[in-house]
Design a protein around this motif. Structure first.
Motif, PDB file in Angstrom:
ATOM      1  N   ARG A 105       5.592 -31.528 -17.625  1.00  8.83           N
ATOM      2  CA  ARG A 105       6.419 -31.789 -15.930  1.00  8.83           C
ATOM      3  C   ARG A 105       5.815 -32.662 -15.791  1.00  8.83           C
ATOM      4  O   ARG A 105       4.334 -33.327 -15.613  1.00  8.83           O
ATOM      5  CB  ARG A 105       6.339 -30.838 -15.108  1.00  8.83           C
ATOM      6  N   GLN A 136      15.992 -24.639 -16.285  1.00  8.63           N
ATOM      7  CA  GLN A 136      16.308 -24.438 -15.106  1.00  8.63           C
ATOM      8  C   GLN A 136      17.276 -24.242 -14.615  1.00  8.63           C
ATOM      9  O   GLN A 136      18.010 -23.008 -14.295  1.00  8.63           O
ATOM     10  CB  GLN A 136      16.067 -24.905 -13.739  1.00  8.63           C
ATOM     11  N   ARG A 224      15.948 -26.737  -1.689  1.00  6.90           N
ATOM     12  CA  ARG A 224      14.544 -27.841  -0.841  1.00  6.90           C
ATOM     13  C   ARG A 224      15.106 -28.435  -1.206  1.00  6.90           C
ATOM     14  O   ARG A 224      15.809 -28.913  -1.817  1.00  6.90           O
ATOM     15  CB  ARG A 224      13.426 -26.894  -1.974  1.00  6.90           C
ATOM     16  N   PRO A 262      16.386 -22.297  -6.430  1.00  8.98           N
ATOM     17  CA  PRO A 262      15.331 -22.569  -7.784  1.00  8.98           C
ATOM     18  C   PRO A 262      13.503 -22.161  -7.391  1.00  8.98           C
ATOM     19  O   PRO A 262      12.802 -21.895  -8.098  1.00  8.98           O
ATOM     20  CB  PRO A 262      15.452 -23.826  -8.362  1.00  8.98           C
ATOM     21  N   LEU A 263      13.482 -22.121  -6.129  1.00 11.57           N
ATOM     22  CA  LEU A 263      12.386 -21.400  -5.483  1.00 11.57           C
ATOM     23  C   LEU A 263      11.715 -22.894  -5.907  1.00 11.57           C
ATOM     24  O   LEU A 263      11.309 -22.934  -7.368  1.00 11.57           O
ATOM     25  CB  LEU A 263      11.866 -20.417  -5.751  1.00 11.57           C
ATOM     26  N   PRO A 264      10.702 -23.091  -4.751  1.00  9.45           N
ATOM     27  CA  PRO A 264       9.885 -22.642  -3.935  1.00  9.45           C
ATOM     28  C   PRO A 264      11.183 -23.076  -3.288  1.00  9.45           C
ATOM     29  O   PRO A 264      11.491 -24.283  -2.328  1.00  9.45           O
ATOM     30  CB  PRO A 264       8.750 -23.444  -3.736  1.00  9.45           C
TER      31      PRO A 264
HETATM   32  C1  NCD Z   1      12.336 -27.201  -9.163  1.00  9.97           C
HETATM   33  C2  NCD Z   1      11.613 -27.880  -9.327  1.00  9.97           C
HETATM   34  O1  NCD Z   1      10.935 -28.039  -9.821  1.00  9.97           O
HETATM   35  O2  NCD Z   1      12.726 -29.079  -9.067  1.00  9.97           O
HETATM   36  N1  NCD Z   1      11.770 -25.681  -9.078  1.00  9.97           N
HETATM   37  C3  NCD Z   1      11.432 -25.249  -9.923  1.00  9.97           C
HETATM   38  O3  NCD Z   1      11.339 -25.462 -11.221  1.00  9.97           O
HETATM   39  N2  NCD Z   1      11.439 -23.560  -9.910  1.00  9.97           N
HETATM   40  C4  NCD Z   1      12.799 -26.588  -7.508  1.00  9.97           C
HETATM   41  C5  NCD Z   1      12.581 -27.377  -6.469  1.00  9.97           C
HETATM   42  O4  NCD Z   1      10.762 -27.939  -6.497  1.00  9.97           O
HETATM   43  O5  NCD Z   1      12.843 -27.561  -5.179  1.00  9.97           O
END
Ligand code: NCD
Length: 302
Positions: A105, A136, A224, A262-264
């Motif tokens: 990431r 995801q 988000r 997808p959270l958070p």
């Molecule tokens: C997402 C991301 O990192 O893109 N989170 C995740 O992987 N579940 C969404 C986000 O950060 O809002």
């Protein structure tokens, strides 16, 4: 299936996506701890996270370990050689000699593709800036398949469509499945024009107001506001808190509609929604485990 890396959802054809979702179904009892399998015994995964993560990093670790594999995690950047100025290419060259698969990431769009070019082992993109987040997307599709239906799906993508990599990734897959897509966002967070044009060529997509489509869609996919991608705080403050899913708006929803995220979550879904039958976001996060098992199995078992 001849998958070497998983960088973008474009790396997968529709039938390959369907195959991975079926494989995930096979791994579901293993993810639930009801069945033991050791398919990935002897394999080692490196989690390289240059941005915060809870679910993605942990569910990769859980998936790997429940299948008998092992995991090494890069410690905080300040404690690794990145702080000494090491390039991503050098880090990848070295780590790819230590392990069998790398999960990366990174804040820069294109970083995962670049890393793959320097790696001897498969690289999985766990999010590159506002770019892609293909694992995801696969767990999102798995959730839709389990909790709603993938066939003739009507879905609203709600919130930050400009910077959400989960949306940029998912929308390409939705086009493959010919879903009917509604875009619900504040003007300044609209889907980037080039993505819109690509999707328009493939499926029905239009901008909408939530009130007009809430009684029509099968899925509300809420995101988000990606605060960390805004050029400055002032721009963020202009849109912060500009949309919220609550019990009131849900009065008009079909009873079969599901809400995903997808959270958070920050404040885009009121916590009173959590206990309703619409809320599937925590289940969705769990489905990350069987889906990532399927991806790892496919990349590693050869
Ligand atoms: C997402 C991301 O990192 O893109 N989170 C995740 O992987 N579940 C969404 C986000 O950060 O809002």
């Amino acid at each position: 299936m001849k998958l070497k890396h998983l960088i973008s959802i474009d790396d997968l054809k529709k039938d390959e996506i369907i195959y991975l979702l079926e494989l995930a179904e096979e791994f579901l009892p293993v993810a639930e701890g009801k069945k033991i399998r050791k398919d990935l015994e002897g394999n080692l995964l490196a989690n390289l996270f240059f941005e915060p993560s809870t679910r993605t990093r942990m569910s990769f670790e859980v998936a790997m370990k429940r299948l008998g594999g092992n995991v090494v995690n890069m410690t905080a950047q300040e404690a690794s050689s990145i702080a000494k100025g090491e390039t991503l290419a050098d880090t990848i060259k070295v780590v790819s000699k230590y392990v069998d698969v790398i999960v990366l990431r990174h804040p820069l769009e294109g970083a995962a593709r670049f890393a793959a070019e320097h790696s001897d082992v498969p690289v999985i993109n766990a999010g590159d800036g506002a770019g892609q987040h293909p694992t995801q997307t696969l767990l999102d599709l798995y959730t839709i398949k389990k909790e709603s239906k993938l066939d003739r799906l009507k879905i609203a993508l709600v919130g930050d469509l400009k910077y959400s990599r989960t949306v940029h990734s998912l929308i390409k897959a939705l086009a493959l499945f010919k879903s009917e897509i509604f875009l619900v966002s504040p003007q300044s967070l609209n889907l980037p024009e080039e993505i819109l044009e690509e999707i328009e060529r493939k499926t029905k997509i239009e901008k909408a107001e939530l009130e007009d489509i809430i009684d029509y869609v099968d899925v509300l996919y809420v995101t988000r506001i990606q605060k960390e991608r805004f050029p400055d705080e002032e721009e963020y403050l202009k849109v912060a808190g500009s949309y919220k899913i609550d019990l009131n708006i849900l009065k008009k929803a079909k009873s079969s509609t599901i809400i995903m995220h997808p959270l958070p979550r920050v404040d885009e879904i009121d916590i009173s929604v959590d206990k309703t039958h619409y809320a599937k976001y925590f289940q969705q996060a769990f489905y990350g485990v069987p889906v990532r098992m399927a991806i790892l199995y496919e990349l590693l078992r050869r």
